[in-house]
Write a protein that holds these residues in place. Structure first.
Motif, mmCIF file in Angstrom:
data_model
loop_
_atom_site.group_PDB
_atom_site.id
_atom_site.type_symbol
_atom_site.label_atom_id
_atom_site.label_comp_id
_atom_site.label_asym_id
_atom_site.label_seq_id
_atom_site.Cartn_x
_atom_site.Cartn_y
_atom_site.Cartn_z
ATOM 1 N N ALA A 154 1.219 4.128 -5.381
ATOM 2 C CA ALA A 154 2.155 4.035 -6.498
ATOM 3 C C ALA A 154 2.543 5.428 -6.980
ATOM 4 N N SER A 155 1.587 6.328 -7.044
ATOM 5 C CA SER A 155 1.885 7.709 -7.446
ATOM 6 C C SER A 155 2.775 8.399 -6.417
ATOM 7 N N ARG A 156 2.446 8.176 -5.150
ATOM 8 C CA ARG A 156 3.191 8.823 -4.061
ATOM 9 C C ARG A 156 4.647 8.374 -4.007
ATOM 10 N N PHE A 157 4.904 7.087 -4.283
ATOM 11 C CA PHE A 157 6.253 6.543 -4.145
ATOM 12 C C PHE A 157 6.955 6.266 -5.472
ATOM 13 N N ALA A 158 6.454 6.813 -6.554
ATOM 14 C CA ALA A 158 7.022 6.556 -7.884
ATOM 15 C C ALA A 158 8.509 6.894 -7.975
ATOM 16 N N ALA A 159 8.933 7.952 -7.326
ATOM 17 C CA ALA A 159 10.329 8.384 -7.424
ATOM 18 C C ALA A 159 11.160 7.992 -6.197
ATOM 19 N N GLY A 186 1.800 -3.215 -5.276
ATOM 20 C CA GLY A 186 0.825 -4.090 -5.913
ATOM 21 C C GLY A 186 -0.259 -4.519 -4.948
ATOM 22 N N LEU A 187 -1.113 -5.435 -5.397
ATOM 23 C CA LEU A 187 -2.181 -5.982 -4.568
ATOM 24 C C LEU A 187 -1.823 -7.393 -4.140
ATOM 25 N N ALA A 188 -2.320 -7.785 -2.981
ATOM 26 C CA ALA A 188 -2.133 -9.149 -2.487
ATOM 27 C C ALA A 188 -3.387 -9.544 -1.716
ATOM 28 N N ARG A 189 -3.567 -10.834 -1.537
ATOM 29 C CA ARG A 189 -4.681 -11.347 -0.733
ATOM 30 C C ARG A 189 -4.131 -11.814 0.598
ATOM 31 N N GLN A 190 -4.832 -11.462 1.655
ATOM 32 C CA GLN A 190 -4.534 -12.001 2.983
ATOM 33 C C GLN A 190 -5.862 -12.397 3.581
ATOM 34 N N ALA A 191 -6.029 -13.686 3.766
ATOM 35 C CA ALA A 191 -7.305 -14.274 4.188
ATOM 36 C C ALA A 191 -8.360 -13.870 3.154
ATOM 37 N N ALA A 192 -9.443 -13.241 3.572
ATOM 38 C CA ALA A 192 -10.514 -12.873 2.635
ATOM 39 C C ALA A 192 -10.376 -11.447 2.134
ATOM 40 N N ASP A 193 -9.361 -10.732 2.589
ATOM 41 C CA ASP A 193 -9.193 -9.317 2.246
ATOM 42 C C ASP A 193 -8.112 -9.093 1.207
ATOM 43 N N TYR A 194 -8.264 -7.989 0.491
ATOM 44 C CA TYR A 194 -7.191 -7.483 -0.359
ATOM 45 C C TYR A 194 -6.384 -6.490 0.456
ATOM 46 N N VAL A 195 -5.079 -6.473 0.261
ATOM 47 C CA VAL A 195 -4.188 -5.495 0.884
ATOM 48 C C VAL A 195 -3.295 -4.913 -0.207
ATOM 49 N N VAL A 196 -2.702 -3.784 0.091
ATOM 50 C CA VAL A 196 -1.701 -3.207 -0.801
ATOM 51 C C VAL A 196 -0.348 -3.699 -0.308
ATOM 52 N N THR A 199 4.320 -4.390 4.026
ATOM 53 C CA THR A 199 5.603 -4.184 3.360
ATOM 54 C C THR A 199 6.428 -5.466 3.425
ATOM 55 N N HIS A 200 7.267 -5.635 2.411
ATOM 56 C CA HIS A 200 8.200 -6.756 2.345
ATOM 57 C C HIS A 200 9.518 -6.217 1.802
ATOM 58 N N VAL A 201 10.601 -6.537 2.482
ATOM 59 C CA VAL A 201 11.930 -6.145 2.017
ATOM 60 C C VAL A 201 12.414 -7.227 1.056
ATOM 61 N N ILE A 202 12.613 -6.835 -0.218
ATOM 62 C CA ILE A 202 13.063 -7.779 -1.232
ATOM 63 C C ILE A 202 14.495 -7.530 -1.676
ATOM 64 N N GLY A 203 15.055 -6.390 -1.255
ATOM 65 C CA GLY A 203 16.409 -6.054 -1.639
ATOM 66 C C GLY A 203 16.451 -5.289 -2.943
ATOM 67 N N THR A 204 17.646 -5.070 -3.444
ATOM 68 C CA THR A 204 17.851 -4.316 -4.666
ATOM 69 C C THR A 204 17.420 -5.142 -5.878
#
Length: 71
Positions: free
Chosen positions: A15-20, A28-38, A62-67
């Motif tokens: 989040a700090s790296r891509f703030a601008a 954010g955080l998400a769950r995939q199976a038993a793991d957490y991912v960014v 990553t997920h492309v959500i658009g503008t």
């Protein structure tokens, strides 16, 4: 297995790296199976090339959500 604390630390770093970065809408955080991912939401597909596949051993997806526009 990635725990929540490790995933949160990786999320904060990204989040700090891509703030601008206009190509990144959210980190954010998400769950995939038993793991957490960014999860990194992108405004355009090309921005995904700048996002690493993992941060400190935590997988990044990553997920492309658009503008994002205000209502």
């Amino acid at each position: 297995m990635t725990d929540r604390a490790s995933a949160r630390a990786a999320k904060d770093a990204l989040a700090s790296r891509f703030a601008a970065d206009p190509g990144v809408a959210a980190v954010g955080l998400a769950r995939q199976a038993a793991d957490y991912v960014v999860r990194v939401d992108l405004t355009e597909p090309g921005a995904g090339a700048r996002v690493p596949a993992d941060v400190d051993g935590v997988r990044v997806v990553t997920h492309v959500i658009g503008t994002v526009r205000a209502l």
